[in-house]
Design a protein around this motif. Structure first.
Motif, PDB file in Angstrom:
ATOM      1  N   SER A 240       0.846  -1.207   0.000  1.00  9.61           N
ATOM      2  CA  SER A 240       0.000   0.000   0.000  1.00  9.61           C
ATOM      3  C   SER A 240       0.872   1.244   0.000  1.00  9.61           C
ATOM      4  O   SER A 240       0.599   2.206  -0.713  1.00  9.61           O
ATOM      5  N   PHE A 241       1.946   1.202   0.792  1.00  3.99           N
ATOM      6  CA  PHE A 241       2.852   2.345   0.879  1.00  3.99           C
ATOM      7  C   PHE A 241       3.514   2.598  -0.481  1.00  3.99           C
ATOM      8  O   PHE A 241       3.561   3.726  -0.975  1.00  3.99           O
ATOM      9  N   GLY A 242       4.002   1.494  -1.081  1.00  5.70           N
ATOM     10  CA  GLY A 242       4.644   1.600  -2.397  1.00  5.70           C
ATOM     11  C   GLY A 242       3.700   2.192  -3.424  1.00  5.70           C
ATOM     12  O   GLY A 242       4.065   3.089  -4.184  1.00  5.70           O
ATOM     13  N   TYR A 243       2.441   1.729  -3.408  1.00  2.00           N
ATOM     14  CA  TYR A 243       1.459   2.226  -4.364  1.00  2.00           C
ATOM     15  C   TYR A 243       1.131   3.697  -4.102  1.00  2.00           C
ATOM     16  O   TYR A 243       0.947   4.473  -5.042  1.00  2.00           O
ATOM     17  N   THR A 244       1.072   4.073  -2.826  1.00  2.65           N
ATOM     18  CA  THR A 244       0.785   5.475  -2.499  1.00  2.65           C
ATOM     19  C   THR A 244       1.912   6.366  -3.011  1.00  2.65           C
ATOM     20  O   THR A 244       1.661   7.410  -3.620  1.00  2.65           O
ATOM     21  N   VAL A 245       3.158   5.929  -2.782  1.00  2.00           N
ATOM     22  CA  VAL A 245       4.307   6.714  -3.256  1.00  2.00           C
ATOM     23  C   VAL A 245       4.225   6.881  -4.770  1.00  2.00           C
ATOM     24  O   VAL A 245       4.356   7.988  -5.310  1.00  2.00           O
ATOM     25  N   MET A 246       3.968   5.748  -5.475  1.00  2.00           N
ATOM     26  CA  MET A 246       3.894   5.801  -6.939  1.00  2.00           C
ATOM     27  C   MET A 246       2.781   6.736  -7.402  1.00  2.00           C
ATOM     28  O   MET A 246       2.949   7.511  -8.342  1.00  2.00           O
ATOM     29  N   ARG A 248       1.442   9.322  -5.781  1.00  2.00           N
ATOM     30  CA  ARG A 248       1.772  10.732  -5.518  1.00  2.00           C
ATOM     31  C   ARG A 248       2.808  11.236  -6.513  1.00  2.00           C
ATOM     32  O   ARG A 248       2.723  12.358  -7.000  1.00  2.00           O
ATOM     33  N   ILE A 249       3.785  10.373  -6.843  1.00  2.00           N
ATOM     34  CA  ILE A 249       4.810  10.797  -7.793  1.00  2.00           C
ATOM     35  C   ILE A 249       4.194  10.983  -9.183  1.00  2.00           C
ATOM     36  O   ILE A 249       4.513  11.935  -9.895  1.00  2.00           O
ATOM     37  N   LEU A 251       1.182  11.975  -9.728  1.00  2.00           N
ATOM     38  CA  LEU A 251       0.474  13.262  -9.674  1.00  2.00           C
ATOM     39  C   LEU A 251       1.463  14.418  -9.833  1.00  2.00           C
ATOM     40  O   LEU A 251       1.182  15.407 -10.516  1.00  2.00           O
ATOM     41  N   LEU A 252       2.623  14.268  -9.199  1.00  2.00           N
ATOM     42  CA  LEU A 252       3.667  15.305  -9.282  1.00  2.00           C
ATOM     43  C   LEU A 252       4.133  15.459 -10.730  1.00  2.00           C
ATOM     44  O   LEU A 252       4.281  16.588 -11.232  1.00  2.00           O
ATOM     45  N   ARG A 255       1.559  17.416 -12.625  1.00  2.00           N
ATOM     46  CA  ARG A 255       1.586  18.863 -12.361  1.00  2.00           C
ATOM     47  C   ARG A 255       2.777  19.504 -13.066  1.00  2.00           C
ATOM     48  O   ARG A 255       2.684  20.589 -13.604  1.00  2.00           O
TER      49      ARG A 255
ATOM     50  N   TYR B 121      -2.165  16.847  -3.361  1.00  2.00           N
ATOM     51  CA  TYR B 121      -1.816  15.429  -3.222  1.00  2.00           C
ATOM     52  C   TYR B 121      -0.376  15.175  -3.678  1.00  2.00           C
ATOM     53  O   TYR B 121       0.331  14.375  -3.091  1.00  2.00           O
ATOM     54  N   SER B 122       0.033  15.876  -4.764  1.00  2.00           N
ATOM     55  CA  SER B 122       1.398  15.637  -5.255  1.00  2.00           C
ATOM     56  C   SER B 122       2.431  16.175  -4.266  1.00  2.00           C
ATOM     57  O   SER B 122       3.553  15.684  -4.203  1.00  2.00           O
ATOM     58  N   ALA B 125       4.094  13.773  -2.112  1.00  2.00           N
ATOM     59  CA  ALA B 125       5.224  12.979  -2.622  1.00  2.00           C
ATOM     60  C   ALA B 125       6.497  13.372  -1.886  1.00  2.00           C
ATOM     61  O   ALA B 125       7.325  12.521  -1.562  1.00  2.00           O
ATOM     62  N   ILE B 128       6.143  12.213   1.803  1.00  2.00           N
ATOM     63  CA  ILE B 128       6.184  10.757   1.864  1.00  2.00           C
ATOM     64  C   ILE B 128       7.633  10.277   1.719  1.00  2.00           C
ATOM     65  O   ILE B 128       8.013   9.241   2.257  1.00  2.00           O
ATOM     66  N   ALA B 150       7.674  -3.002  -0.295  1.00  2.00           N
ATOM     67  CA  ALA B 150       7.462  -1.687  -0.920  1.00  2.00           C
ATOM     68  C   ALA B 150       8.436  -1.474  -2.072  1.00  2.00           C
ATOM     69  O   ALA B 150       8.055  -0.947  -3.124  1.00  2.00           O
ATOM     70  N   ILE B 153       7.311  -3.506  -5.066  1.00  2.00           N
ATOM     71  CA  ILE B 153       6.100  -2.912  -5.655  1.00  2.00           C
ATOM     72  C   ILE B 153       6.466  -1.680  -6.478  1.00  2.00           C
ATOM     73  O   ILE B 153       5.988  -1.503  -7.605  1.00  2.00           O
ATOM     74  N   MET B 154       7.347  -0.838  -5.938  1.00  2.00           N
ATOM     75  CA  MET B 154       7.708   0.390  -6.664  1.00  2.00           C
ATOM     76  C   MET B 154       8.541   0.077  -7.903  1.00  2.00           C
ATOM     77  O   MET B 154       8.303   0.628  -8.965  1.00  2.00           O
TER      78      MET B 154
END
Lengths: 269, 225
Positions: A240-246, A248-249, A251-252, A255, B121-122, B125, B128, B150, B153-154
């Protein structure tokens, strides 16, 4: 407001006004200055939010407060036009339905639709100090409906469906022992991988639930199962953490693409 | 009495929905109750808007800290409310779709709501990244498992992850990063999510029953009006 804030704010305004005019002069289309204004506004708000990375500042606060006001009104308007009007108007007024081009629903039940309106008005009385207690009838209705809907939905999909999906045949596409042994390999699509995946799912769910069972001491075999449950949960949290990081990145990146491509035109579309 | 009638309302409405699931003739009643719920939910949104206006007006009139920004909130709120409720600039007039492309309401969504929301949200990043530093230190066995999961996954979601283990032969392709990513997601992660979901479901079911049976009445408030 401090003098430095006013000077800084004025500089920001002048910079973005200049950016708008330059973008508008170079744009084409039906209303170039209007579309240039919208893109510059979005760029300003994007950079205003990013400015928080330096420190909490007035430009960030401006964007933050604007967002609060805009989003509150946005959801109110959507709720009004997409929920209240289509569900209520066709049942309470023929004239209004015709005016809004909605099909009037002529039913005996229509009279019941006064109930949510009355309860909604009672809910609004919460803003009054004297009559605020009347809102508890509306809250009681909301809580009752939520409890009833959740009771059914969670029992059906989050409890029974999840348990039933865990009862898996450990070996998929079973034909015979000979075929199973012949196909044994460390291929991701082979029977061994499927067997391992299904064993992990079944054991993982059981051990995960054992970890959440606090009515018995976690020692001996029970403790070992509980420890395995923690490991499974750690993998879940890591995933879940890995997916959240991905997320957010990504989204970045979105932008940054907006700023560099849509606003500044530095990178090609 | 002030608490009994609201409790009865909770009981009747809640059990009507539960019983309607098992009794088709009552199905219509359950559907209507759900529609009533969405209508009241809109009134709750209006209440939220009213509360926002009230709080910000108090902030402005009392000249509280950062009161100037309360004006920004109110201007944004009333601007969107007016263009949305009256469908200002909507080519379809009052019968047109409220969020139709080309309308000022749509423009506010696209050029104010979406950029600020996405950037907020970004922004996470960056935060995080510092959280990862703390969470991903392999202090003990559990933290190491979290770190490895993690990382896989990444890596598995990027072309770099695919490139890293592309040399592995087909017969051992279970060890390729994208396949490990898929395995982690579809087996241990699924098992963990399922255990959590079952736990949450048990909690929600028991709490719903407590509410419907009146054991839990905090939502009704205290006696005495």
């Amino acid at each position: 407001m401090r003098r430095s804030t006013l000077i800084g704010g004025s500089l920001v305004v002048v910079f973005f006004l200049a950016a708008w005019l330059i973008k508008g002069a170079g744009a084409s289309g039906e209303s170039p200055y209007y579309s240039a204004f919208l893109i510059t506004l979005a760029a300003f708000l994007t950079l205003a939010v990013f400015s928080f990375l330096y420190a909490d500042n007035p430009v960030y606060k401006f964007a933050e407060h604007l967002f609060v006001g805009v989003s509150a009104a946005y959801w109110m308007v959507l709720g009004f036009w997409q929920t209240l009007v289509p569900n209520l108007i066709p049942r309470i007024s023929r004239a209004l339905s015709e005016q809004l081009e909605l099909e009037y629903i002529d039913e005996l039940w229509n009279v019941l639709y006064v109930i949510p309106v009355v309860l909604g008005i009672l809910l609004l009385l919460r803003l009054s100090r004297k009559l605020g207690w009347l809102s508890r009838y509306a809250v009681a209705f909301i809580v009752g409906t939520t409890a009833g809907l959740n009771f059914i939905a969670y029992t059906r999909s989050n409890f029974m469906a999840q348990i039933s999906s865990t009862f898996l045949p450990l070996v998929g596409d079973w034909t015979s022992w000979a075929a199973f042994v012949d196909n044994l390999s460390l291929s991701a699509t082979g029977p061994l991988a499927l067997l391992m995946a299904n064993i992990v799912v079944v054991l993982g769910v059981v051990c995960g639930l054992i970890y959440f069972f606090f009515s018995r001491e976690h020692s001996g075999t029970f403790g070992m199962a509980s420890r395995l449950g923690i490991w499974i949960l750690m993998i879940t949290f890591g995933a879940s953490f890995g997916y959240t990081v991905m997320g957010r990145i990504s989204l970045l990146v979105g932008r940054m693409t907006f700023l560099l491509r849509d606003w500044l035109g530095i990178i090609a579309s | 009495m002030n608490r009994t009638l609201p409790f009865l309302l909770t009981f009747i409405v809640g059990f009507t929905i539960v019983i309607a699931t098992f009794s088709p003739p009552l199905d219509r009643l359950a559907v209507d109750t759900a529609v009533f719920f969405s209508i009241i939910a809109v009134f709750a949104m209006i209440l939220g808007g009213g509360n926002l206006v009230k709080i910000n007006l108090v902030k402005i009139t009392r000249r509280q800290r950062d009161w100037q920004f309360a004006i920004v909130t109110l201007v944004g709120f009333f601007f969107v409310l007016i263009i949305g409720l009256f469908k200002v600039g909507n080519p379809g007039g009052v019968t047109g779709q409220v969020d139709a492309p080309g309308t000022p309401f749509f423009d506010v969504y696209t050029y104010v709501f979406v950029p600020v929301g996405a950037t907020m949200y970004s922004l996470l990043a960056f935060f995080i990244a510092s959280a990862s530093y703390r969470a991903f230190r392999a202090k003990n066995r559990e933290a190491t498992i979290l770190l490895i999961a993690a990382s896989i996954i990444m890596l598995g979601a990027t072309p770099f992850g695919t490139m890293l283990t592309a040399w592995i032969p087909d017969s051992l392709d279970i060890f390729e990063v994208p396949n490990l990513h898929f395995f982690l997601m579809s087996s241990p992660n699924l098992a963990g999510q399922r255990a959590i979901m079952i736990g949450i479901a048990l909690g929600v079911i028991s709490y719903s029953l407590r509410v419907l049976l009146g054991v839990e009445r905090s939502h009704i408030g205290k006696d005495g009006g």
